[in-house]
Scaffold this motif. Structure first.
Motif, PDB file in Angstrom:
ATOM      1  N   ALA A  81       0.675  12.513  12.114  1.00  0.00           N
ATOM      2  CA  ALA A  81       1.642  11.939  11.177  1.00  0.00           C
ATOM      3  C   ALA A  81       2.256  13.018  10.296  1.00  0.00           C
ATOM      4  CB  ALA A  81       0.958  10.876  10.317  1.00  0.00           C
ATOM      5  N   LEU A  82       1.432  13.967   9.838  1.00  0.00           N
ATOM      6  CA  LEU A  82       1.924  15.001   8.930  1.00  0.00           C
ATOM      7  C   LEU A  82       2.684  16.108   9.654  1.00  0.00           C
ATOM      8  CD1 LEU A  82      -1.084  15.276   6.448  1.00  0.00           C
ATOM      9  CD2 LEU A  82       1.057  14.003   6.182  1.00  0.00           C
ATOM     10  N   ALA A  83       2.629  16.096  10.975  1.00  0.00           N
ATOM     11  CA  ALA A  83       3.427  17.046  11.757  1.00  0.00           C
ATOM     12  C   ALA A  83       4.732  16.421  12.232  1.00  0.00           C
ATOM     13  CB  ALA A  83       2.621  17.529  12.966  1.00  0.00           C
ATOM     14  N   TRP A  85       3.217  12.721   3.624  1.00  0.00           N
ATOM     15  CA  TRP A  85       2.148  11.851   3.154  1.00  0.00           C
ATOM     16  C   TRP A  85       2.183  10.546   3.931  1.00  0.00           C
ATOM     17  CZ3 TRP A  85       2.447   7.223  -0.068  1.00  0.00           C
ATOM     18  CH2 TRP A  85       3.762   6.774  -0.295  1.00  0.00           C
ATOM     19  N   GLY A  86       1.142   9.742   3.752  1.00  0.00           N
ATOM     20  CA  GLY A  86       1.097   8.461   4.442  1.00  0.00           C
ATOM     21  C   GLY A  86      -0.148   7.672   4.100  1.00  0.00           C
ATOM     22  N   ARG A  87      -0.316   6.575   4.830  1.00  0.00           N
ATOM     23  CA  ARG A  87      -1.473   5.713   4.638  1.00  0.00           C
ATOM     24  C   ARG A  87      -1.710   4.911   5.902  1.00  0.00           C
ATOM     25  NH1 ARG A  87       0.264   1.488   6.474  1.00  0.00           N
ATOM     26  NH2 ARG A  87       1.496  -0.069   5.440  1.00  0.00           N
ATOM     27  N   PHE A  88      -2.876   4.292   6.015  1.00  0.00           N
ATOM     28  CA  PHE A  88      -3.220   3.423   7.121  1.00  0.00           C
ATOM     29  C   PHE A  88      -2.912   1.973   6.748  1.00  0.00           C
ATOM     30  CE2 PHE A  88      -5.971   7.105   7.574  1.00  0.00           C
ATOM     31  CZ  PHE A  88      -5.953   7.356   8.933  1.00  0.00           C
ATOM     32  N   ASP A  89      -2.790   1.124   7.759  1.00  0.00           N
ATOM     33  CA  ASP A  89      -2.896  -0.299   7.496  1.00  0.00           C
ATOM     34  C   ASP A  89      -4.336  -0.589   7.081  1.00  0.00           C
ATOM     35  OD1 ASP A  89      -0.286  -0.942   8.017  1.00  0.00           O
ATOM     36  OD2 ASP A  89      -0.659  -1.974   9.911  1.00  0.00           O
ATOM     37  N   VAL A  90      -4.541  -1.740   6.432  1.00  0.00           N
ATOM     38  CA  VAL A  90      -5.878  -2.073   5.943  1.00  0.00           C
ATOM     39  C   VAL A  90      -6.327  -3.409   6.530  1.00  0.00           C
ATOM     40  CG1 VAL A  90      -5.055  -3.288   3.861  1.00  0.00           C
ATOM     41  CG2 VAL A  90      -7.326  -2.215   3.860  1.00  0.00           C
ATOM     42  N   TRP A  91      -7.614  -3.507   6.784  1.00  0.00           N
ATOM     43  CA  TRP A  91      -8.270  -4.761   7.140  1.00  0.00           C
ATOM     44  C   TRP A  91      -9.327  -5.022   6.085  1.00  0.00           C
ATOM     45  CZ3 TRP A  91      -7.820  -8.978   9.960  1.00  0.00           C
ATOM     46  CH2 TRP A  91      -8.934  -9.798  10.132  1.00  0.00           C
ATOM     47  N   LEU A  92      -9.339  -6.222   5.496  1.00  0.00           N
ATOM     48  CA  LEU A  92     -10.286  -6.551   4.436  1.00  0.00           C
ATOM     49  C   LEU A  92     -11.492  -7.272   5.019  1.00  0.00           C
ATOM     50  CD1 LEU A  92      -7.772  -7.723   1.695  1.00  0.00           C
ATOM     51  CD2 LEU A  92      -8.968  -5.537   1.820  1.00  0.00           C
ATOM     52  N   GLN A 109      -5.803   1.748   1.187  1.00  0.00           N
ATOM     53  CA  GLN A 109      -5.214   2.061   2.491  1.00  0.00           C
ATOM     54  C   GLN A 109      -5.474   3.495   2.948  1.00  0.00           C
ATOM     55  OE1 GLN A 109      -1.312   0.503   1.120  1.00  0.00           O
ATOM     56  NE2 GLN A 109      -1.305  -0.671   3.013  1.00  0.00           N
ATOM     57  N   GLY A 110      -6.218   4.266   2.182  1.00  0.00           N
ATOM     58  CA  GLY A 110      -6.538   5.626   2.595  1.00  0.00           C
ATOM     59  C   GLY A 110      -5.349   6.553   2.495  1.00  0.00           C
ATOM     60  N   LEU A 111      -4.970   6.911   1.282  1.00  0.00           N
ATOM     61  CA  LEU A 111      -3.829   7.804   1.070  1.00  0.00           C
ATOM     62  C   LEU A 111      -4.140   9.208   1.595  1.00  0.00           C
ATOM     63  CD1 LEU A 111      -2.672   6.943  -2.560  1.00  0.00           C
ATOM     64  CD2 LEU A 111      -1.193   7.019  -0.567  1.00  0.00           C
ATOM     65  N   PHE A 112      -3.218   9.766   2.377  1.00  0.00           N
ATOM     66  CA  PHE A 112      -3.363  11.143   2.833  1.00  0.00           C
ATOM     67  C   PHE A 112      -2.058  11.887   2.614  1.00  0.00           C
ATOM     68  CE2 PHE A 112      -2.301   8.597   6.602  1.00  0.00           C
ATOM     69  CZ  PHE A 112      -1.190   9.265   7.112  1.00  0.00           C
ATOM     70  N   MET A 113      -2.154  13.218   2.504  1.00  0.00           N
ATOM     71  CA  MET A 113      -0.962  14.027   2.207  1.00  0.00           C
ATOM     72  C   MET A 113      -1.265  15.492   2.461  1.00  0.00           C
ATOM     73  SD  MET A 113      -1.452  13.525  -1.896  1.00  0.00           S
ATOM     74  CE  MET A 113      -1.951  11.824  -1.552  1.00  0.00           C
TER      75      MET A 113
END
Length: 230
Positions: free
Chosen positions: A102-104, A109-116, A144-148
């Motif tokens: 995703a970062l390439a 930055w980004g995030r995942f979808d989430v399942w509760l 959602q697990g923020l990444f960057m």
């Protein structure tokens, strides 16, 4: 001199002795593959830090406050890519490859979808709504697990030092640099907040707080309101 990790996973904790072993054990495969796990404890009175030390790359003791803890972890982390992970959230398989891809691909930055995960029958609906809202607004939540990239983190000035809505404010800052990568692969996050406080009560509370924040209310005032309801 330690090897430079491709990805640093930063985990803010407070009184997470019941969950930290399971989380770090699940991350062991990524750590063996060269990822770095950084636990930042905000002064837990239980044995969270002691349990984490044998299983994490490093454990840092910080002033309490999720934003402060995540910033402290980022300062010590060595990775070019940063993932901020709640202690009650589990990653999908191959998360490191998904983030790198995703970062390439033009995103910083980004995030995942989430399942509760939980008992309330509305949790699947809530998760779908969270994911859809995030796609439409470009705003992500910590669940959602923020990444960057580290460059994006630094350019944003890190997480704002505020007690609530730090993830929303960080998303706003990051959106100025690029739209988020919204990954369809899902992190699994605890639905205990909705189970314990009631789904509709929690939904109303969160929307009310978001509305007040959008209207200019201070994060300190919103944090007091949140603690009072809880």
């Amino acid at each position: 001199m330690r090897d430079i990790p491709r990805l640093s996973i930063i985990i803010p904790t407070l009184e997470e002795a019941a969950t930290i072993d399971d989380l770090l054990s699940r991350l062991h495969e990524l750590r063996v593959a060269g990822m770095e796990t950084v636990v930042v404890d905000g002064g837990s009175l239980d044995d969270t830090a002691a349990r984490a030390r044998p299983l994490a790359s490093m454990v840092i003791i910080s002033e309490p406050g999720r934003a402060r803890q995540m910033n402290a972890g980022a300062r010590e982390a060595g990775g070019d890519h940063l993932l901020f992970l709640h202690a009650d959230t589990r990653l999908p398989r191959g998360a490191d490859r998904l983030i790198a891809s995703a970062l390439a691909d033009g995103h910083c930055w980004g995030r995942f979808d989430v399942w509760l995960e939980g008992h309330h029958p509305l949790l699947p609906v809530i998760a779908v709504a969270m994911n859809l809202r995030s796609r439409l607004t470009g705003i992500a939540t910590g669940d959602q697990g923020l990444f960057m990239t580290r460059e994006a983190f630094d350019a944003a000035g890190g997480f704002p030092d505020q007690p609530l809505m730090e993830d929303i404010e960080m998303s706003r800052r990051l959106k100025r640099q690029s739209p988020p990568a919204c990954l369809t692969e899902k992190v699994t996050s605890s639905g205990r907040r909705w189970d314990q406080q009631g789904a509709w009560t929690t939904i109303r509370l969160m929307w009310r707080l978001r509305w007040r924040y959008w209207r200019g209310a201070s994060a300190d005032d919103l944090a007091r309101a949140y603690r009072h309801v809880r």
